[in-house]
Design a protein around this motif. Structure first.
Motif, PDB file in Angstrom:
ATOM      1  N   THR A  77       1.288   7.253   6.327  1.00  0.00           N
ATOM      2  CA  THR A  77       1.326   5.814   6.037  1.00  0.00           C
ATOM      3  C   THR A  77       1.731   5.554   4.594  1.00  0.00           C
ATOM      4  N   ILE A  78       1.212   6.373   3.665  1.00  0.00           N
ATOM      5  CA  ILE A  78       1.578   6.210   2.247  1.00  0.00           C
ATOM      6  C   ILE A  78       3.084   6.324   2.071  1.00  0.00           C
ATOM      7  N   ASN A  79       3.674   7.368   2.640  1.00  0.00           N
ATOM      8  CA  ASN A  79       5.121   7.564   2.497  1.00  0.00           C
ATOM      9  C   ASN A  79       5.924   6.465   3.189  1.00  0.00           C
ATOM     10  N   GLN A  80       5.388   5.984   4.298  1.00  0.00           N
ATOM     11  CA  GLN A  80       6.014   4.869   5.026  1.00  0.00           C
ATOM     12  C   GLN A  80       6.076   3.627   4.132  1.00  0.00           C
ATOM     13  N   ILE A  81       4.935   3.331   3.457  1.00  0.00           N
ATOM     14  CA  ILE A  81       4.855   2.169   2.568  1.00  0.00           C
ATOM     15  C   ILE A  81       5.766   2.358   1.351  1.00  0.00           C
ATOM     16  N   LEU A  82       5.745   3.560   0.779  1.00  0.00           N
ATOM     17  CA  LEU A  82       6.596   3.831  -0.386  1.00  0.00           C
ATOM     18  C   LEU A  82       8.080   3.745  -0.022  1.00  0.00           C
ATOM     19  N   ALA A  83       8.437   4.201   1.183  1.00  0.00           N
ATOM     20  CA  ALA A  83       9.831   4.108   1.642  1.00  0.00           C
ATOM     21  C   ALA A  83      10.240   2.641   1.782  1.00  0.00           C
ATOM     22  N   LYS A  84       9.314   1.829   2.274  1.00  0.00           N
ATOM     23  CA  LYS A  84       9.568   0.384   2.394  1.00  0.00           C
ATOM     24  C   LYS A  84       9.755  -0.234   1.002  1.00  0.00           C
ATOM     25  N   ALA A  85       8.932   0.247   0.049  1.00  0.00           N
ATOM     26  CA  ALA A  85       9.042  -0.247  -1.332  1.00  0.00           C
ATOM     27  C   ALA A  85      10.418   0.080  -1.922  1.00  0.00           C
ATOM     28  N   VAL A  86      10.897   1.287  -1.665  1.00  0.00           N
ATOM     29  CA  VAL A  86      12.234   1.688  -2.145  1.00  0.00           C
ATOM     30  C   VAL A  86      13.290   0.780  -1.521  1.00  0.00           C
ATOM     31  N   GLU A  87      13.160   0.578  -0.221  1.00  0.00           N
ATOM     32  CA  GLU A  87      14.104  -0.262   0.530  1.00  0.00           C
ATOM     33  C   GLU A  87      14.131  -1.695  -0.004  1.00  0.00           C
ATOM     34  N   GLU A  88      12.947  -2.188  -0.427  1.00  0.00           N
ATOM     35  CA  GLU A  88      12.837  -3.562  -0.937  1.00  0.00           C
ATOM     36  C   GLU A  88      13.222  -3.664  -2.413  1.00  0.00           C
ATOM     37  N   GLY A  89      13.636  -2.557  -2.999  1.00  0.00           N
ATOM     38  CA  GLY A  89      14.094  -2.584  -4.386  1.00  0.00           C
ATOM     39  C   GLY A  89      12.996  -2.493  -5.431  1.00  0.00           C
ATOM     40  N   CYS A  90      11.811  -2.015  -5.044  1.00  0.00           N
ATOM     41  CA  CYS A  90      10.716  -1.849  -6.014  1.00  0.00           C
ATOM     42  C   CYS A  90      11.024  -0.685  -6.955  1.00  0.00           C
ATOM     43  N   GLU A  91      10.639  -0.867  -8.202  1.00  0.00           N
ATOM     44  CA  GLU A  91      10.813   0.209  -9.183  1.00  0.00           C
ATOM     45  C   GLU A  91       9.493   0.938  -9.443  1.00  0.00           C
ATOM     46  N   PHE A  92       8.369   0.215  -9.257  1.00  0.00           N
ATOM     47  CA  PHE A  92       7.045   0.767  -9.545  1.00  0.00           C
ATOM     48  C   PHE A  92       6.135   0.666  -8.317  1.00  0.00           C
ATOM     49  N   ALA A  93       5.190   1.605  -8.220  1.00  0.00           N
ATOM     50  CA  ALA A  93       4.155   1.546  -7.187  1.00  0.00           C
ATOM     51  C   ALA A  93       2.837   1.957  -7.830  1.00  0.00           C
ATOM     52  N   PHE A  94       1.792   1.167  -7.597  1.00  0.00           N
ATOM     53  CA  PHE A  94       0.485   1.412  -8.201  1.00  0.00           C
ATOM     54  C   PHE A  94      -0.504   1.734  -7.089  1.00  0.00           C
ATOM     55  N   MET A  95      -1.156   2.890  -7.214  1.00  0.00           N
ATOM     56  CA  MET A  95      -1.957   3.401  -6.099  1.00  0.00           C
ATOM     57  C   MET A  95      -3.364   3.795  -6.545  1.00  0.00           C
ATOM     58  N   GLU A  96      -4.339   3.309  -5.814  1.00  0.00           N
ATOM     59  CA  GLU A  96      -5.731   3.700  -6.013  1.00  0.00           C
ATOM     60  C   GLU A  96      -5.931   5.054  -5.336  1.00  0.00           C
ATOM     61  N   VAL A  97      -6.406   6.028  -6.093  1.00  0.00           N
ATOM     62  CA  VAL A  97      -6.561   7.395  -5.556  1.00  0.00           C
ATOM     63  C   VAL A  97      -8.050   7.749  -5.496  1.00  0.00           C
ATOM     64  N   GLY A 149      -0.868   6.585 -10.205  1.00  0.00           N
ATOM     65  CA  GLY A 149      -2.123   6.749  -9.479  1.00  0.00           C
ATOM     66  C   GLY A 149      -3.311   6.542 -10.406  1.00  0.00           C
ATOM     67  N   VAL A 150      -4.318   5.811  -9.929  1.00  0.00           N
ATOM     68  CA  VAL A 150      -5.516   5.557 -10.741  1.00  0.00           C
ATOM     69  C   VAL A 150      -6.730   6.094  -9.990  1.00  0.00           C
ATOM     70  N   THR A 151      -7.493   6.966 -10.656  1.00  0.00           N
ATOM     71  CA  THR A 151      -8.689   7.535 -10.028  1.00  0.00           C
ATOM     72  C   THR A 151      -9.890   7.403 -10.959  1.00  0.00           C
ATOM     73  N   GLY A 152     -11.080   7.669 -10.419  1.00  0.00           N
ATOM     74  CA  GLY A 152     -12.332   7.508 -11.158  1.00  0.00           C
ATOM     75  C   GLY A 152     -13.360   6.901 -10.218  1.00  0.00           C
ATOM     76  N   SER A 188      -4.177  -0.374  -2.485  1.00  0.00           N
ATOM     77  CA  SER A 188      -5.556  -0.418  -2.961  1.00  0.00           C
ATOM     78  C   SER A 188      -6.515  -0.679  -1.820  1.00  0.00           C
ATOM     79  N   THR A 189      -7.817  -0.629  -2.137  1.00  0.00           N
ATOM     80  CA  THR A 189      -8.861  -0.897  -1.144  1.00  0.00           C
ATOM     81  C   THR A 189      -8.772  -2.319  -0.623  1.00  0.00           C
ATOM     82  N   VAL A 190      -8.526  -3.247  -1.538  1.00  0.00           N
ATOM     83  CA  VAL A 190      -8.531  -4.660  -1.187  1.00  0.00           C
ATOM     84  C   VAL A 190      -7.297  -5.040  -0.379  1.00  0.00           C
ATOM     85  N   GLU A 191      -6.135  -4.576  -0.814  1.00  0.00           N
ATOM     86  CA  GLU A 191      -4.913  -4.888  -0.078  1.00  0.00           C
ATOM     87  C   GLU A 191      -3.793  -3.924  -0.423  1.00  0.00           C
TER      88      GLU A 191
END
Length: 486
Positions: free
Chosen positions: A159-179, A108-111, A137-140
């Protein structure tokens, strides 16, 4: 999912009705209720979800999570009382989707400034390193190569958990999130397990929402306060609030800086509009990104990737082929030799950073023309400050509309003008119509001059009285330049 599984790790104050229910959907918007839904009554800033419990039951909800039980309980419904429905929603969402943030390395990246850039740059770096990742992110929003439209800086926690669950399903190892601070304040990050939290900076913004700078700071700090001992916090200690973020965190503490000794230290060796030669932790590399703020952004990317266990040489190789983030110091040159920069800068600090970066690069033989405005229905106090910065640091500032929303653009412009110092009165003009303001900048410009169009960046709309009209700064510049150069 069975209700008993869904309630795992959730402190229940009181329960009425049977717990052996199947839950078909998790909702906090009563309009989205369907048969066998679990409805969470959240007290919002505008409406109280408890007012919609009865209508949710009518639509098919069989389980209700609430802070206050209704006076008359339906024996066919399960009611669960909790201390804080909003926070509980986060854990419920995580449980409902199989706790995906625990199966990924979530960063997570904040500021105030740089969140979008750093999150996007991280996604691109890890793609260059050969990893399938997710980006929120804001852009996409992206899962691998699939793009999902983004509607908020931080989507709701379901929605966040829905997207992260999809990422797990697609075999993603990392997720980068604007906080965002709004996301933290509204518990949209509740129940998520962050591996790394990055802090960019903290400056004047969102005081229409947080009311005071202290409240804004505490909201950002809460993100770090809630990290567990297995997480890592990487903060900018050149910013006076960088160390404040670390005060109560249980996470492992890491720092980055240009001006002081830090775990990750950067230096600028050369800079022009085409890019920069940088030195990070004793290693030199070239990047096509430019501007001091981008040195900080890249240094945080470098620090986070290093903390994730990657070799510094391979990180810098991946950074060196990065392209600029859409609408962030995006540059292009016209056939007539005028240099255009489109940037999202919409806070005093961001605008000053962009103008300083341009002034550091230009030879002073070129004039700098800045087109900018301030958004309506937002923090009024930053308007005069931005008026002062733009007129002080530009050859000519053209004050115009941004997203006026429900405000009168003329009133917003007056508040911006109030910050202009007497010695700079001759250095600005105001044109409420944004297209006409850009047209004026092009008319005034000569070959080699620089035109900065600030405030909207990647946005392709202008919001006026609740209606979003198509408006893209880059499109308008290209259209006007072609018309005016005939």
């Amino acid at each position: 999912m069975q209700l008993v599984e869904l309630l795992n790790r959730i402190p229940v104050l009181e329960s009425h009705g049977k717990n052996d229910r199947e839950v078909s959907a998790l909702v906090f918007d009563s309009r989205k209720v369907s048969d066998d839904s679990l409805y969470v009554a959240v007290k919002g800033t505008i409406a109280d979800g408890h007012s919609f419990i009865a209508s949710s039951i009518e639509k098919g909800a069989k389980t209700i999570i609430c802070e206050e039980l209704p006076e008359n309980l339906d024996e066919n419904i399960t009611y669960i009382k909790v201390k804080d429905s909003s926070k509980t929603l986060g854990q419920l969402a995580s449980n409902f989707y199989g706790n995906p943030s625990e199966k990924l390395k979530l960063i997570g990246v904040t500021g105030t400034n740089g969140k979008t850039s750093v999150s996007t740059l991280l996604f691109d770096v890890f793609k260059n390193l050969g990893y399938n990742s997710a980006l929120l992110s804001t852009v996409e929003i992206r899962v691998g190569d699939e793009i999902i439209p983004a509607t908020h800086t931080t989507p709701d926690v379901i929605t966040i958990n829905q997207i992260l669950a999809k990422a797990v399903e697609e075999g993603c190892e990392f997720a980068f999130m604007e906080v965002s601070s709004h996301g933290i304040s509204q518990n949209r990050t509740e129940g998520l397990h962050f591996k790394i939290a990055g802090f960019t900076n903290l400056t004047h913004d969102h005081l229409d929402y947080h009311k005071t700078f202290d409240e804004y700071l505490k909201t950002k700090k809460r993100f770090f306060d809630e990290l567990n001992e297995n997480a890592i916090a990487v903060t900018n200690i050149d910013d006076k609030n960088g160390n404040v973020m670390l005060q109560n965190t249980k996470a492992k503490k890491k720092s980055y800086a240009l001006k002081t000794i830090a775990d990750y230290h950067g230096r600028t060796l050369e800079v022009d509009f085409n890019g920069m030669l940088l030195n990070f932790n004793g290693k030199e590399f070239w990047t096509t990104l430019t501007g001091k703020f981008n040195v900080y952004n890249l240094l945080l990317v470098f620090g986070i990737a290093s903390e994730l266990g990657f070799q510094q040489d391979e990180i810098l190789q991946a950074i060196s082929v990065l392209k600029r983030v859409s609408g962030r110091f995006e540059t292009f040159k016209s056939d007539g030799g005028i240099f255009f920069i489109v940037d999202y800068a919409h806070t005093p600090d961001a605008l000053e950073n962009v103008l300083d970066s341009i002034n550091d690069i230009r030879t002073k033989n070129e004039r700098l023309i800045t087109v900018f405005g301030c958004g309506g229905d937002r923090d009024h106090s930053k308007r005069p400050e931005m008026g002062n910065i733009a007129t002080k640091k530009s050859t000519l500032a053209i004050i115009t509309s941004d997203n006026p929303r429900t405000e009168d653009p003329a009133v917003i412009i007056k508040e911006i003008e109030a910050g202009v110092e007497p010695q700079n009165f001759s250095k600005y003009t105001s044109i409420p119509d944004r297209k006409e303001a850009i047209k004026m900048a092009i008319k005034f410009a000569e070959p080699k001059d620089i035109i900065l169009v600030a405030g909207k960046g990647h946005e392709n709309y202008q919001e006026i009285n609740g209606v979003k009209h198509h408006f893209d700064d880059k499109e308008v510049i290209n259209e006007l330049w072609k018309l005016m150069s005939k």
